[in-house]
Design a protein around this motif. Structure first.
Motif, PDB file in Angstrom:
ATOM      1  N   SER A   2       0.834  -1.207   0.000  1.00 56.97           N
ATOM      2  CA  SER A   2       0.000   0.000   0.000  1.00 56.97           C
ATOM      3  C   SER A   2       0.865   1.253   0.000  1.00 56.97           C
ATOM      4  O   SER A   2       0.602   2.200  -0.743  1.00 56.97           O
ATOM      5  CB  SER A   2      -0.922  -0.007   1.223  1.00 56.97           C
ATOM      6  OG  SER A   2      -1.583   1.227   1.370  1.00 56.97           O
ATOM      7  N   ALA A   3       1.888   1.280   0.842  1.00 56.10           N
ATOM      8  CA  ALA A   3       2.756   2.450   0.913  1.00 56.10           C
ATOM      9  C   ALA A   3       3.476   2.696  -0.405  1.00 56.10           C
ATOM     10  O   ALA A   3       3.650   3.843  -0.825  1.00 56.10           O
ATOM     11  CB  ALA A   3       3.770   2.277   2.048  1.00 56.10           C
ATOM     12  N   ARG A   4       3.889   1.621  -1.067  1.00 55.60           N
ATOM     13  CA  ARG A   4       4.602   1.780  -2.339  1.00 55.60           C
ATOM     14  C   ARG A   4       3.679   2.300  -3.439  1.00 55.60           C
ATOM     15  O   ARG A   4       4.111   3.022  -4.331  1.00 55.60           O
ATOM     16  CB  ARG A   4       5.228   0.458  -2.761  1.00 55.60           C
ATOM     17  CG  ARG A   4       6.386   0.007  -1.892  1.00 55.60           C
ATOM     18  CD  ARG A   4       7.163  -1.113  -2.560  1.00 55.60           C
ATOM     19  NE  ARG A   4       6.322  -2.268  -2.852  1.00 55.60           N
ATOM     20  CZ  ARG A   4       6.126  -3.282  -2.005  1.00 55.60           C
ATOM     21  NH1 ARG A   4       6.706  -3.251  -0.820  1.00 55.60           N
ATOM     22  NH2 ARG A   4       5.365  -4.302  -2.352  1.00 55.60           N
ATOM     23  N   TYR A   6       0.677   4.029  -2.977  1.00 55.15           N
ATOM     24  CA  TYR A   6      -0.278   5.069  -2.585  1.00 55.15           C
ATOM     25  C   TYR A   6      -0.241   6.290  -3.499  1.00 55.15           C
ATOM     26  O   TYR A   6      -1.289   6.751  -3.993  1.00 55.15           O
ATOM     27  CB  TYR A   6      -0.033   5.493  -1.136  1.00 55.15           C
ATOM     28  CG  TYR A   6      -0.942   6.624  -0.707  1.00 55.15           C
ATOM     29  CD1 TYR A   6      -2.249   6.372  -0.301  1.00 55.15           C
ATOM     30  CD2 TYR A   6      -0.504   7.945  -0.725  1.00 55.15           C
ATOM     31  CE1 TYR A   6      -3.096   7.399   0.074  1.00 55.15           C
ATOM     32  CE2 TYR A   6      -1.341   8.978  -0.361  1.00 55.15           C
ATOM     33  CZ  TYR A   6      -2.636   8.702   0.048  1.00 55.15           C
ATOM     34  OH  TYR A   6      -3.469   9.725   0.399  1.00 55.15           O
ATOM     35  N   GLY A  48       2.050  10.038   6.016  1.00 52.68           N
ATOM     36  CA  GLY A  48       1.966   9.059   4.928  1.00 52.68           C
ATOM     37  C   GLY A  48       3.301   8.825   4.259  1.00 52.68           C
ATOM     38  O   GLY A  48       4.317   8.593   4.921  1.00 52.68           O
ATOM     39  N   THR A  49       3.329   8.914   2.954  1.00 56.12           N
ATOM     40  CA  THR A  49       4.553   8.647   2.193  1.00 56.12           C
ATOM     41  C   THR A  49       5.535   9.815   2.200  1.00 56.12           C
ATOM     42  O   THR A  49       6.592   9.727   1.588  1.00 56.12           O
ATOM     43  CB  THR A  49       4.221   8.324   0.731  1.00 56.12           C
ATOM     44  OG1 THR A  49       3.639   9.476   0.109  1.00 56.12           O
ATOM     45  CG2 THR A  49       3.257   7.143   0.623  1.00 56.12           C
ATOM     46  N   ASP A  69       3.285   9.359  11.694  1.00 53.10           N
ATOM     47  CA  ASP A  69       2.314   8.467  11.075  1.00 53.10           C
ATOM     48  C   ASP A  69       2.200   7.211  11.928  1.00 53.10           C
ATOM     49  O   ASP A  69       3.142   6.838  12.650  1.00 53.10           O
ATOM     50  CB  ASP A  69       2.733   8.101   9.653  1.00 53.10           C
ATOM     51  CG  ASP A  69       1.549   7.659   8.808  1.00 53.10           C
ATOM     52  OD1 ASP A  69       0.950   8.518   8.126  1.00 53.10           O
ATOM     53  OD2 ASP A  69       1.198   6.467   8.848  1.00 53.10           O
ATOM     54  N   SER A  71       1.688   4.149  10.620  1.00 56.25           N
ATOM     55  CA  SER A  71       2.183   2.979   9.896  1.00 56.25           C
ATOM     56  C   SER A  71       3.700   2.997   9.745  1.00 56.25           C
ATOM     57  O   SER A  71       4.261   3.925   9.146  1.00 56.25           O
ATOM     58  CB  SER A  71       1.547   2.927   8.500  1.00 56.25           C
ATOM     59  OG  SER A  71       2.214   1.969   7.693  1.00 56.25           O
ATOM     60  N   HIS A  73       5.289   1.149   7.748  1.00 53.83           N
ATOM     61  CA  HIS A  73       5.543   0.949   6.321  1.00 53.83           C
ATOM     62  C   HIS A  73       5.475   2.272   5.564  1.00 53.83           C
ATOM     63  O   HIS A  73       6.289   2.541   4.678  1.00 53.83           O
ATOM     64  CB  HIS A  73       4.542  -0.045   5.758  1.00 53.83           C
ATOM     65  CG  HIS A  73       4.476  -1.325   6.537  1.00 53.83           C
ATOM     66  ND1 HIS A  73       5.523  -2.210   6.590  1.00 53.83           N
ATOM     67  CD2 HIS A  73       3.497  -1.835   7.340  1.00 53.83           C
ATOM     68  CE1 HIS A  73       5.199  -3.237   7.358  1.00 53.83           C
ATOM     69  NE2 HIS A  73       3.978  -3.024   7.823  1.00 53.83           N
ATOM     70  N   TYR A  74       4.507   3.113   5.921  1.00 58.30           N
ATOM     71  CA  TYR A  74       4.436   4.432   5.298  1.00 58.30           C
ATOM     72  C   TYR A  74       5.602   5.307   5.753  1.00 58.30           C
ATOM     73  O   TYR A  74       6.137   6.093   4.966  1.00 58.30           O
ATOM     74  CB  TYR A  74       3.092   5.102   5.603  1.00 58.30           C
ATOM     75  CG  TYR A  74       2.009   4.707   4.630  1.00 58.30           C
ATOM     76  CD1 TYR A  74       1.596   5.566   3.623  1.00 58.30           C
ATOM     77  CD2 TYR A  74       1.412   3.454   4.707  1.00 58.30           C
ATOM     78  CE1 TYR A  74       0.610   5.193   2.716  1.00 58.30           C
ATOM     79  CE2 TYR A  74       0.430   3.069   3.814  1.00 58.30           C
ATOM     80  CZ  TYR A  74       0.031   3.943   2.820  1.00 58.30           C
ATOM     81  OH  TYR A  74      -0.929   3.565   1.924  1.00 58.30           O
ATOM     82  N   GLU A  77       8.506   4.431   3.670  1.00 55.26           N
ATOM     83  CA  GLU A  77       8.390   5.049   2.348  1.00 55.26           C
ATOM     84  C   GLU A  77       8.680   6.538   2.423  1.00 55.26           C
ATOM     85  O   GLU A  77       9.319   7.111   1.533  1.00 55.26           O
ATOM     86  CB  GLU A  77       6.999   4.793   1.774  1.00 55.26           C
ATOM     87  CG  GLU A  77       6.772   5.334   0.373  1.00 55.26           C
ATOM     88  CD  GLU A  77       7.590   4.640  -0.694  1.00 55.26           C
ATOM     89  OE1 GLU A  77       7.628   5.149  -1.827  1.00 55.26           O
ATOM     90  OE2 GLU A  77       8.188   3.568  -0.411  1.00 55.26           O
TER      91      GLU A  77
END
Length: 208
Positions: A2-4, A6, A48-49, A69, A71, A73-74, A77
């Motif tokens: 999802s992060a990649r 978005y 986010g990213t 954030d 996440s 993972h975000y 990113e």
């Protein structure tokens, strides 16, 4: 994954306008910085990213910025997108329970978060903004249009949560954001529309 994906996904969803809509928030940030030379700390909530945070860093390098954030993972990113820009830190945490001291932030930004959370969490986020913002500080919000912003588009807004997985969007679209941030001690200081988004500006009054 999802992060990649978005940033590409939202650009497709908004017909290539997502980044342009976000960047409209740079205008009230710039106006604030021109009037307040001592601004030092910027907090980007739900970064986010890191795409918008990178735009802030590129345009206002005098700021120190923290991107927060939930996440990891975000955040990973965001670290890639920010690519080692100086005076930038990334922190994992909740928007409704900010790991930030009272009155320690000069400028808060928050992009496309409020329509993603239920009403009670949204109110707690606003209260946290009021808590961590210093007197004289500014909050700049970018989020979806609400009902009445562009009356001809109200039917489109009503269809949006049915067409996409947006369980809290319908309530957000009817919420009184000015009242919510007012209850947190912040005063409206401007607003603008940018295609399918709106920019809202709130200032925290100086202590008397």
């Amino acid at each position: 994954q999802s992060a990649r994906l978005y940033d590409q996904q939202v650009e497709v969803l908004f017909i290539g306008s997502a980044d342009a809509m976000r960047r409209q928030a740079l205008l009230p940030i710039g106006a604030f910085l021109r009037r307040h030379r001592g601004v030092r700390l910027h907090l980007d909530v739900a970064c986010g990213t890191g795409r918008f945070l990178a735009a802030v860093r590129d345009n206002f390098p005098q700021l120190g910025s923290v991107g927060l954030d939930l996440s990891p993972h975000y955040l990973a990113e965001a670290g890639r997108v920010l690519d080692g820009r100086p005076r930038t830190a990334l922190v994992r945490g909740l928007a409704e329970a900010l790991p930030i001291a009272d009155g320690s932030v000069d400028l808060i930004t928050c992009v496309y978060l409020l329509h993603e959370v239920p009403a009670d969490v949204r109110a707690r986020i606003a209260a946290e903004f009021g808590r961590v913002l210093r007197p004289g500080g500014r909050t700049v919000i970018v989020d979806s249009l609400q009902h009445g912003d562009r009356p001809a588009w109200d039917r489109l807004l009503s269809r949006f949560p049915k067409s996409f997985h947006e369980p809290f969007y319908a309530e957000y679209a009817a919420a009184d954001l000015n009242a919510m941030f007012g209850a947190a001690g912040l005063r409206p200081a401007g607003s603008d529309l940018a295609f399918l988004s709106k920019i809202l500006v709130f200032d925290k009054p100086m202590a008397i």
